[in-house]
Design a protein around this motif. Structure first.
Motif, PDB file in Angstrom:
ATOM      1  N   GLY A  76       0.775  -1.229   0.000  1.00  0.00           N
ATOM      2  CA  GLY A  76       0.000   0.000   0.000  1.00  0.00           C
ATOM      3  C   GLY A  76       0.806   1.278   0.000  1.00  0.00           C
ATOM      4  O   GLY A  76       0.241   2.361   0.188  1.00  0.00           O
ATOM      5  N   ILE A  77       2.131   1.190  -0.219  1.00  0.00           N
ATOM      6  CA  ILE A  77       2.964   2.395  -0.212  1.00  0.00           C
ATOM      7  C   ILE A  77       3.958   2.356  -1.369  1.00  0.00           C
ATOM      8  O   ILE A  77       4.277   1.289  -1.900  1.00  0.00           O
ATOM      9  CB  ILE A  77       3.747   2.547   1.113  1.00  0.00           C
ATOM     10  CG1 ILE A  77       4.675   1.343   1.326  1.00  0.00           C
ATOM     11  CG2 ILE A  77       2.813   2.724   2.296  1.00  0.00           C
ATOM     12  CD1 ILE A  77       5.621   1.503   2.496  1.00  0.00           C
ATOM     13  N   ASP A  78       4.445   3.545  -1.746  1.00  0.00           N
ATOM     14  CA  ASP A  78       5.542   3.633  -2.707  1.00  0.00           C
ATOM     15  C   ASP A  78       6.837   3.273  -1.985  1.00  0.00           C
ATOM     16  O   ASP A  78       7.080   3.741  -0.866  1.00  0.00           O
ATOM     17  CB  ASP A  78       5.650   5.052  -3.271  1.00  0.00           C
ATOM     18  CG  ASP A  78       4.424   5.428  -4.092  1.00  0.00           C
ATOM     19  OD1 ASP A  78       3.991   4.598  -4.908  1.00  0.00           O
ATOM     20  OD2 ASP A  78       3.907   6.547  -3.894  1.00  0.00           O
ATOM     21  N   ARG A  79       7.688   2.479  -2.657  1.00  0.00           N
ATOM     22  CA  ARG A  79       8.894   2.001  -1.980  1.00  0.00           C
ATOM     23  C   ARG A  79      10.115   2.158  -2.879  1.00  0.00           C
ATOM     24  O   ARG A  79      10.083   1.820  -4.070  1.00  0.00           O
ATOM     25  CB  ARG A  79       8.733   0.534  -1.575  1.00  0.00           C
ATOM     26  CG  ARG A  79       7.484   0.272  -0.760  1.00  0.00           C
ATOM     27  CD  ARG A  79       7.417  -1.134  -0.229  1.00  0.00           C
ATOM     28  NE  ARG A  79       8.388  -1.355   0.833  1.00  0.00           N
ATOM     29  CZ  ARG A  79       8.485  -2.499   1.510  1.00  0.00           C
ATOM     30  NH1 ARG A  79       7.679  -3.506   1.228  1.00  0.00           N
ATOM     31  NH2 ARG A  79       9.394  -2.631   2.458  1.00  0.00           N
ATOM     32  N   GLY A 135      10.343   2.057   2.978  1.00  0.00           N
ATOM     33  CA  GLY A 135       9.143   1.600   3.670  1.00  0.00           C
ATOM     34  C   GLY A 135       9.377   0.343   4.477  1.00  0.00           C
ATOM     35  O   GLY A 135       8.422  -0.338   4.874  1.00  0.00           O
ATOM     36  N   TYR A 177       3.116  10.750   5.321  1.00  0.00           N
ATOM     37  CA  TYR A 177       2.022  10.059   6.013  1.00  0.00           C
ATOM     38  C   TYR A 177       2.000   8.558   5.732  1.00  0.00           C
ATOM     39  O   TYR A 177       1.786   7.752   6.642  1.00  0.00           O
ATOM     40  CB  TYR A 177       0.692  10.689   5.592  1.00  0.00           C
ATOM     41  CG  TYR A 177      -0.511  10.043   6.245  1.00  0.00           C
ATOM     42  CD1 TYR A 177      -0.818  10.283   7.582  1.00  0.00           C
ATOM     43  CD2 TYR A 177      -1.334   9.179   5.516  1.00  0.00           C
ATOM     44  CE1 TYR A 177      -1.917   9.685   8.186  1.00  0.00           C
ATOM     45  CE2 TYR A 177      -2.435   8.577   6.110  1.00  0.00           C
ATOM     46  CZ  TYR A 177      -2.721   8.831   7.441  1.00  0.00           C
ATOM     47  OH  TYR A 177      -3.808   8.236   8.035  1.00  0.00           O
ATOM     48  N   GLN A 178       2.230   8.167   4.479  1.00  0.00           N
ATOM     49  CA  GLN A 178       2.132   6.743   4.152  1.00  0.00           C
ATOM     50  C   GLN A 178       3.173   5.911   4.905  1.00  0.00           C
ATOM     51  O   GLN A 178       2.916   4.763   5.275  1.00  0.00           O
ATOM     52  CB  GLN A 178       2.272   6.527   2.644  1.00  0.00           C
ATOM     53  CG  GLN A 178       3.573   7.012   2.039  1.00  0.00           C
ATOM     54  CD  GLN A 178       3.659   6.686   0.550  1.00  0.00           C
ATOM     55  OE1 GLN A 178       3.182   5.647   0.091  1.00  0.00           O
ATOM     56  NE2 GLN A 178       4.264   7.592  -0.226  1.00  0.00           N
ATOM     57  N   TYR A 179       4.326   6.513   5.180  1.00  0.00           N
ATOM     58  CA  TYR A 179       5.364   5.779   5.911  1.00  0.00           C
ATOM     59  C   TYR A 179       5.087   5.786   7.413  1.00  0.00           C
ATOM     60  O   TYR A 179       5.445   4.840   8.118  1.00  0.00           O
ATOM     61  CB  TYR A 179       6.734   6.369   5.593  1.00  0.00           C
ATOM     62  CG  TYR A 179       7.026   6.331   4.110  1.00  0.00           C
ATOM     63  CD1 TYR A 179       7.265   5.121   3.466  1.00  0.00           C
ATOM     64  CD2 TYR A 179       7.001   7.489   3.347  1.00  0.00           C
ATOM     65  CE1 TYR A 179       7.492   5.072   2.103  1.00  0.00           C
ATOM     66  CE2 TYR A 179       7.224   7.451   1.983  1.00  0.00           C
ATOM     67  CZ  TYR A 179       7.464   6.240   1.362  1.00  0.00           C
ATOM     68  OH  TYR A 179       7.670   6.193   0.009  1.00  0.00           O
ATOM     69  N   MET A 181       2.059   5.566   8.607  1.00  0.00           N
ATOM     70  CA  MET A 181       1.066   4.505   8.744  1.00  0.00           C
ATOM     71  C   MET A 181       1.707   3.122   8.626  1.00  0.00           C
ATOM     72  O   MET A 181       1.275   2.167   9.272  1.00  0.00           O
ATOM     73  CB  MET A 181      -0.020   4.667   7.679  1.00  0.00           C
ATOM     74  CG  MET A 181      -0.903   5.889   7.872  1.00  0.00           C
ATOM     75  SD  MET A 181      -1.830   5.843   9.457  1.00  0.00           S
ATOM     76  CE  MET A 181      -0.787   6.886  10.511  1.00  0.00           C
ATOM     77  N   ARG A 182       2.737   3.035   7.797  1.00  0.00           N
ATOM     78  CA  ARG A 182       3.455   1.764   7.655  1.00  0.00           C
ATOM     79  C   ARG A 182       4.089   1.360   8.986  1.00  0.00           C
ATOM     80  O   ARG A 182       4.033   0.202   9.384  1.00  0.00           O
ATOM     81  CB  ARG A 182       4.527   1.913   6.573  1.00  0.00           C
ATOM     82  CG  ARG A 182       5.429   0.710   6.379  1.00  0.00           C
ATOM     83  CD  ARG A 182       4.716  -0.448   5.761  1.00  0.00           C
ATOM     84  NE  ARG A 182       5.637  -1.525   5.438  1.00  0.00           N
ATOM     85  CZ  ARG A 182       5.280  -2.786   5.263  1.00  0.00           C
ATOM     86  NH1 ARG A 182       4.010  -3.136   5.371  1.00  0.00           N
ATOM     87  NH2 ARG A 182       6.169  -3.707   4.959  1.00  0.00           N
TER      88      ARG A 182
END
Length: 357
Positions: A76-79, A135, A177-179, A181-182
């Motif tokens: 669910g995230i860019d890595r 990530g 934010y996405q990281y 949440m990770r």
């Protein structure tokens, strides 16, 4: 030898043989480090080459990430991904960079040349930034472990503790934010498919060990064994171990456990003796002493992140082992006035060059 023995009990013997051959290449590199890095000048050059390559790895990965040329999307995230096959996976990339963090942190203060120090600081910053963009939860937790270990091994100064705490808090708050949440997903593992899959793999790995306790299911055979014999035939899982502490007994059995524990014991003992020799010679916190401490902390960080990653055959372990043996030889030779000392003298080198001023 241990891996070759495990071929006998391997599920897929061809794969086990190929994994053994690949590992033999790592052992050749280990022997080359011991044989060639035999003077202060060579050690200094070797460390610099290593750190510059780390900088290139971090920089090229960030460039690929932001340009979109080498950006992955998973969980669910860019890595960020590495360009090389050995550390192309985001987790592998994070572990590769993380292992260099103690070297950079400890060697920056004793680099007297201003341009060189700025280069090391840049590599340090790029490495930390790239770890975030991978990530990798294990990588980001590893940064925390490295920070605590560095604080502990460098005098446990309150000011340093406050500085590290503030820096980590700022990094967490400024993290996209996405990281964030990770990282938070670690606390809610029951709702995280990745975590649940790992737990299933760990249970399967324990069954593999119990079924073949002596030599395991063979090097590199965890995923194959998992899919063929340790998961539902209607819904087979080929997931790897995702923990060195499961991978090691499952693939190499008790014999492998003893072998790997022996390597760790020898490396820790060699580094301890190296530090003792340096302290006895009045070289506390010299460049050599800092390098020995960095090797120790890097190994600790790898063992911690090994809780969440199947990194048994990663070259970094054996790179650290080779560096530890080479450093011990150099320090002994310099202390005894042996060949390494004579070579350094002929090249205009001295221990004083690297001491903290």
């Amino acid at each position: 030898g241990i891996m070759a023995l495990s071929v006998v009990t391997a599920y897929w013997k061809t794969l086990a043989i190929l994994e053994t051959i690949e590992f033999a290449k790592i052992l050749v590199a280990y022997l080359l480090i011991i044989g060639l890095v035999n003077s202060e000048r060579r050690m200094g050059a070797f460390v610099w080459i290593y750190l510059v390559l780390i900088g290139w790895t971090a920089g090229s990965s960030l460039w690929g990430f932001f340009s979109g040329a080498n950006r992955g999307f998973a969980m669910g995230i860019d890595r960020a991904r590495g360009l090389a096959l050995a550390w192309g996976h985001p987790n592998s990339l994070a572990m590769t960079l993380l292992a260099a963090v103690p070297f950079l942190y400890l060697l920056i203060p004793v680099e007297r040349r201003r341009p060189a120090r700025l280069v090391l600081i840049l590599i340090f910053a790029l490495s930390l930034l790239t770890i975030m963009y991978t990530g990798s939860r294990a990588g980001m937790l590893g940064v925390l472990v490295a920070a605590v270990a560095l604080w502990w091994r460098t005098g446990r100064r309150p000011a340093m503790f406050v500085g590290i705490t503030v820096a980590l808090l700022c990094a967490a708050l400024l993290m996209p934010y996405q990281y964030q949440m990770r990282m938070v997903s670690i606390l809610d593992y029951q709702q995280d498919p990745s975590s649940l899959g790992r737990i299933d793999s760990w249970i399967s790995g324990l069954h593999m060990f119990l079924d073949r306790p002596l030599l395991g299911v063979g090097p590199g055979n965890f995923g194959i064994a998992h899919g063929l014999a340790y998961s539902s035939p209607w819904r087979p899982s080929w997931l790897e171990a995702h923990s060195i502490y499961i991978q090691l007994p499952a693939e190499l059995g008790l014999v492998g456990l003893v072998w790997f524990a022996g390597i760790l014991f020898v490396v820790a003992r060699v580094n301890r003796k190296t530090r003792q020799m340096l302290v006895a010679g009045g070289n506390v916190w010299s460049w050599h002493y800092r390098l020995a401490v960095a090797l120790d902390i890097s190994l600790v960080v790898l063992l911690f992140t090994g809780l969440f990653g199947h990194n048994l055959y990663r070259p970094t372990y054996y790179f650290i082992a080779g560096m530890s043996v080479a450093l011990a030889y150099i320090v002994r030779q310099v202390a005894a006035g042996g060949p390494a000392s004579a070579q350094n003298s002929a090249q205009g080198m001295s221990n004083k060059r690297w001491e903290v001023t």
